[in-house]
Design an enzyme around this catalytic site. Structure first.
Site, mmCIF file in Angstrom:
data_model
loop_
_atom_site.group_PDB
_atom_site.id
_atom_site.type_symbol
_atom_site.label_atom_id
_atom_site.label_comp_id
_atom_site.label_asym_id
_atom_site.label_seq_id
_atom_site.Cartn_x
_atom_site.Cartn_y
_atom_site.Cartn_z
ATOM 1 N N GLY A 36 3.680 1.049 2.620
ATOM 2 C CA GLY A 36 4.682 0.005 2.673
ATOM 3 C C GLY A 36 4.098 -1.354 2.328
ATOM 4 O O GLY A 36 2.963 -1.465 1.859
ATOM 5 N N VAL A 95 3.090 -5.376 3.300
ATOM 6 C CA VAL A 95 2.565 -6.117 4.435
ATOM 7 C C VAL A 95 2.922 -7.595 4.285
ATOM 8 O O VAL A 95 2.786 -8.163 3.204
ATOM 9 C CB VAL A 95 1.030 -5.971 4.536
ATOM 10 C CG1 VAL A 95 0.529 -6.583 5.834
ATOM 11 C CG2 VAL A 95 0.628 -4.525 4.432
ATOM 12 N N ASP A 152 -6.806 8.534 3.971
ATOM 13 C CA ASP A 152 -6.637 7.583 2.871
ATOM 14 C C ASP A 152 -7.701 6.487 2.914
ATOM 15 O O ASP A 152 -7.399 5.304 2.828
ATOM 16 C CB ASP A 152 -5.222 6.975 2.926
ATOM 17 C CG ASP A 152 -4.823 6.353 1.592
ATOM 18 O OD1 ASP A 152 -5.483 6.650 0.571
ATOM 19 O OD2 ASP A 152 -3.861 5.568 1.576
ATOM 20 N N GLY A 168 0.828 -1.202 0.000
ATOM 21 C CA GLY A 168 0.000 0.000 0.000
ATOM 22 C C GLY A 168 0.854 1.239 0.000
ATOM 23 O O GLY A 168 2.072 1.174 -0.198
#
Ligand SMILES: *[C@@H]1O[C@H](CO)[C@@H](O)[C@H](O)[C@H]1NC(C)=O
Ligand SMILES: *[C@@H]1O[C@H](CO)[C@@H](O)[C@H](O)[C@H]1NC(C)=O
Ligand SMILES: *[C@@H]1O[C@H](CO)[C@@H](O)[C@H](O)[C@H]1NC(C)=O
Ligand SMILES: *[C@@H]1O[C@H](CO)[C@@H](O)[C@H](O)[C@H]1NC(C)=O
Ligand SMILES: *[C@@H]1O[C@H](CO)[C@@H](O)[C@H](O)[C@H]1NC(C)=O
Ligand SMILES: *[C@@H]1O[C@H](CO)[C@@H](O)[C@H](O)[C@H]1NC(C)=O
Ligand SMILES: *[C@@H]1O[C@H](CO)[C@@H](O)[C@H](O)[C@H]1NC(C)=O
Ligand SMILES: *[C@@H]1O[C@H](CO)[C@@H](O)[C@H](O)[C@H]1NC(C)=O
Ligand SMILES: *[C@@H]1O[C@H](CO)[C@@H](O)[C@H](O)[C@H]1NC(C)=O
Length: 784
Positions: free
Chosen positions: A511, A513, A623, A508
């Site tokens: 960063g 995941v 966001d 995302g």
């Protein structure tokens, strides 16, 4: 082919024939206008005595797996029960017998035991069921010695009256006719009043009245055969008040009034020629939250699509899951009852009204002063602030309901680091499960005696005033949860947990995941390796992480831990097994049905509302998009990545605003370099809401140009009144669809100040407040 058709035709006929015979065997009783001594009934054969026209029946009716005894309307498909004998006795088995005998009257024999069904002072001789629905017992002189019209349960039929000093009690539910929790009392003072059963008969426990007190001691409630419902003064022989004007058709129509299981008193009509349904001609209220006592202690009623729901006060949970009348109890006790060490704060429930029962009333100009007054007072559990009056309260709080027309604010004392502001009852979820996930209690294990004592004394005090209130037992109520502050991990630990960052499960704006397994708890976790984070000091990072760690809400993904080592910044979250909302919405095979989507939208709104207004530090998400909304194992949405916007490098925020000219999820104020407020999240939520409603992406270049930008297409369809174009051939609830679309359009207005707040958004989605017609999305653009 032909054969098959014939066969199915034959089976239809057979089915019709069977239904027909079944229907008639059910009614295969002789028509008894006179019931003589020695007559008997059994649940399976000869189960009832009919009135001469066959409209009403007296006898056994099926309830669940057993039988009740009473009068019911047999001549219509909905066999409506209008009177019940011994309504709180257990149901009877199919081998019971109802006997009409001279020595003891009407009795029930079952399993060697005899129960009185109708008690009379004299020996009965005969009985009749009239076409009015009245069941009458006579003595040998043919004088009436008992009649069902004099002993109503929850219903009055036309020509029946409710005498002064009599009452109706609601049933438990539509299908269970035993005594429920509401009553309608024809008082000796001439007033007709509704109360909850558990309360005293005093004005403050009433929730509806005709206001006709002082009108003489012989006022009765009457229903005529034209639907005329009125109060009659038997002393002066005059009508005191009309509840309906009547003059409805008298032919082929039945009228009944009933105090329904939901506490509302309603007049119904049934058109016998149409074989349709009961329709409501009049009701004491249309607000299903009005009946007091529906929600028990420490809970309040809100309407969700006009249906009531009981919510607990913040930091309270339902005493018995799925039993609203049992009320709510505290699940948390702060270490101190005062705000000495910042352990407690106030959480506000706006527009809620409660029983007015303060122990102290202060004149204060500002809500903040009222909050402080309560925080500084150990006796104060809550305070109501309205019209410059601060009313301090002890537990329990009663008769709460949301009322958007009332400016009262309930200021509730809560422990500091806690959540569960929206403790909603979700069927199918265990209480322990909800507790474990929702109520995360800070490292409080010691109970301050002060507050417990206060709670207990409050309840004792209450008990002496009224009736027993569930004892607050400290041990029962404290839920010791996992430690709450997110724990710190070393980078090496996280490398181990993720098996060397092996399995990537998402990527995302902040960063990548990775999936991991925390060996100490054996729980799967999602480890996010942040990229582009400001290389700020460890202290700032820690501060932000703490803020995120303190947010607990069932619609937010929980932060379990973090790593802050050298250049490495990682966050450890609970793992969501069902992917993101984007996976769900945009893959046809996973697509949730419309009603599920509506609930998902509401839950996302609840999560954002919490971030904006209910947590300790306001968080603007910045966001909101379907990729940032994860779906848990119960298919409930949880927002992730909140609180991260502050960790971004300033230059990153620029790219973050997306490409100029495309309408993304990003509010227009980002492009215009205007201050970004919570309304930016409202905008993004609006886009997501439209995607949820229409089950398509915000921008889809594969579609014809006019349809490619969802917001524009939605507005186009909305303006043209062609909303059905938005969902294709999917079956949707038009009213709910209309609501989602209108809210989505309001949220995505260019001008931030006229977008609604998340609170308003949620109320609109829940159907509590009306939604005005949204203006054109850009109509205010020129003003900026
Ligand atoms: C019912 O009983 C009464 C008296 O017992 C009698 O006068 C009347 O005719 C009876 N009616 C019918 C329909 O049998
Ligand atoms: C039902 O009642 C009728 C009339 O009393 C009687 O003749 C008949 O035998 C009864 N049937 C049964 C199964 O008891
Ligand atoms: C009647 O039915 C109940 C439940 O099915 C059973 O327990 C009882 O023994 C039965 N009684 C008689 C007399 O058959
Ligand atoms: C009240 O009215 C009823 C008629 O419904 C009458 O029978 C009764 O005697 C009256 N009682 C009083 C106290 O006036
Ligand atoms: C009811 O009747 C009594 C007796 O006539 C009369 O005094 C009283 O005013 C009446 N009440 C009303 C409200 O009309
Ligand atoms: C009540 O309704 C009846 C019949 O509709 C009418 O005759 C009467 O005037 C009304 N009375 C009052 C007090 O409104
Ligand atoms: C009942 O239904 C019939 C047939 O549809 C209609 O003609 C009649 O007006 C209806 N009566 C009432 C009271 O609505
Ligand atoms: C009657 O109303 C009930 C409840 O509103 C509904 O479930 C049922 O389908 C209706 N029946 C008819 C024949 O309209
Ligand atoms: C719900 O709780 C109330 C009060 O504790 C109790 O009286 C009632 O029986 C309960 N109802 C159900 C369906 O369990």
């Amino acid at each position: 082919m032909h054969r098959a058709q014939n066969l199915s035709m034959a089976s239809v006929i057979l089915f019709l024939f069977l239904s027909f015979t079944l229907f008639f065997t059910a009614l295969a009783q002789q028509r008894y206008s006179n019931i003589s001594l020695g007559s008997s009934l059994t649940p399976t054969t000869n189960s009832s005595w009919l009135s001469p026209s066959g409209l009403y029946a007296f006898g056994f009716y099926q309830q669940g797996s057993g039988y009740g005894i009473g009068v019911f309307i047999a001549g219509i498909p909905q066999k409506t029960v209008v009177w019940t004998a011994n309504r709180d006795d257990p149901l009877v088995h199919s081998n019971a017998t109802l006997l009409f005998t001279s020595d003891s009257g009407l009795v029930l024999e079952a399993q060697g035991q005899t129960t009185q069904v109708i008690s009379t002072s004299e020996s009965p001789y005969s009985a009749s069921l009239f076409d009015s629905g009245n069941f009458v017992v006579y003595n040998s002189d043919r004088h009436i010695i008992w009649q069902s019209f004099d002993n109503p349960t929850d219903t009055l039929l036309s020509t029946q009256r409710l005498e002064a000093n009599s009452r109706l009690f609601s049933a438990v539910s539509q299908t269970d006719h035993s005594t429920g929790i509401f009553r309608l009392v024809m008082q000796a003072d001439g007033n007709l009043v509704q109360y909850a059963v558990t309360t005293t008969v005093t004005t403050k426990d009433a929730y509806w009245a005709t206001g006709t007190d002082g009108q003489g001691n012989n006022v009765t409630l009457n229903l005529d055969d034209d639907g005329h419902l009125y109060l009659f003064n038997f002393t002066g022989f005059n009508i005191i008040k009309n509840l309906t004007d009547g003059r409805y058709p008298t032919q082929k129509t039945i009228y009944i009034v009933r105090i329904d299981f939901d506490g509302i008193f309603r007049l119904y009509s049934y058109n016998l020629t149409q074989n349709g349904n009961w329709s409501v001609l009049w009701s004491s209220t249309n607000n299903k939250c009005d009946p007091k006592g529906l929600c028990g202690f420490n809970s309040y009623c809100v309407l969700n699509d006009l249906e009531p729901q009981c919510l607990c006060l913040p930091q309270f949970t339902h005493v018995v899951q799925n039993n609203w009348t049992a009320g709510c109890e505290r699940n948390f006790f702060p270490e101190s009852c005062k705000d000495d060490n910042g352990d407690i704060r106030i959480q506000e429930l706006t527009n809620t009204v409660w029983e007015d029962n303060p122990y102290s009333v202060l004149s204060l100009s500002f809500k903040e002063d009222c909050e402080r007054a309560c925080l500084e007072d150990c006796d104060c559990v809550a305070a109501f602030f309205k019209d410059r009056q601060c009313k301090k309260q002890r537990l329990p709080l009663r008769y709460g309901k949301r009322d958007m027309g009332d400016s009262n604010s309930a200021l509730i004392k809560v422990g500091k680091s806690i959540s569960t502001t929206t403790d909603r009852v979700e069927p199918g979820k265990k209480k322990s499960d909800q507790l474990g996930r929702g109520i995360l209690i800070a490292s409080v294990s010691i109970v301050a005696l002060g507050l417990v004592m206060l709670a207990i004394s409050g309840f004792l005090l209450y008990k002496s005033r009224a009736q027993p209130y569930k004892r607050i037992n400290a041990n029962e109520n404290i839920v010791l949860c996992e430690e709450v502050a997110p724990r710190s991990f070393t980078f090496a630990e996280l490398e181990e947990i993720t098996d060397g960052f092996r399995e990537e499960i998402g990527r995302g704006s902040f960063g990548t995941v990775y999936k991991g397994l925390v060996s100490s708890t054996q729980k799967v976790a999602a480890v996010k390796r942040l990229e582009g984070v400001v290389s700020q000091g460890e202290k700032e990072f820690q501060t932000e992480v703490k803020v995120i760690g303190k947010t607990h809400h069932k619609n937010l993904v929980r932060l379990l831990g973090y790593c802050n080592e050298g250049p490495n910044r990682l966050l450890v979250y609970e793992y969501m097994s069902n992917g993101s909302l984007a996976d769900l919405l945009f893959s046809p095979e996973k697509r949730p049905c419309f009603t599920e989507r509506v609930e998902i939208a509401r839950n996302i709104a609840r999560g954002i509302l919490y971030l904006h207004e209910e947590c300790e530090t306001q968080i603007i998400h910045c966001d909101i998009k379907p990729q940032n909304i994860l779906i848990d194992e119960y298919r409930s949405p949880k927002i992730c990545d909140f609180g991260l916007a502050k960790l971004l490098k300033p230059d990153q925020t620029k790219t973050f605003t997306g490409i100029r000219g495309t309408r993304g999820y990003v509010a227009p104020e980002w492009h215009r370099k205007l201050p970004v407020t919570v309304k930016a999240d409202v905008y993004s939520f609006g886009i997501v809401l439209l995607e949820i409603a229409c089950c398509r992406r915000n921008v889809d270049q594969n579609l014809p140009e006019i349809e490619s930008i969802l917001v524009d297409w939605v507005y186009h369809c909305f303006e043209a009144g062609e909303m059905d174009k938005l969902v294709g051939d999917e079956e949707v609830d038009k009213r709910l669809m209309d609501r989602m679309i209108k809210v989505g359009l309001w949220c995505t207005l260019d001008e931030p100040s006229i977008r609604p707040s998340m609170k308003k958004v949620l109320l609109m989605l829940e159907g509590t407040v009306d939604i005005p017609v949204p203006p054109s999305p850009t109509s205010f653009l020129t003003c900026i």
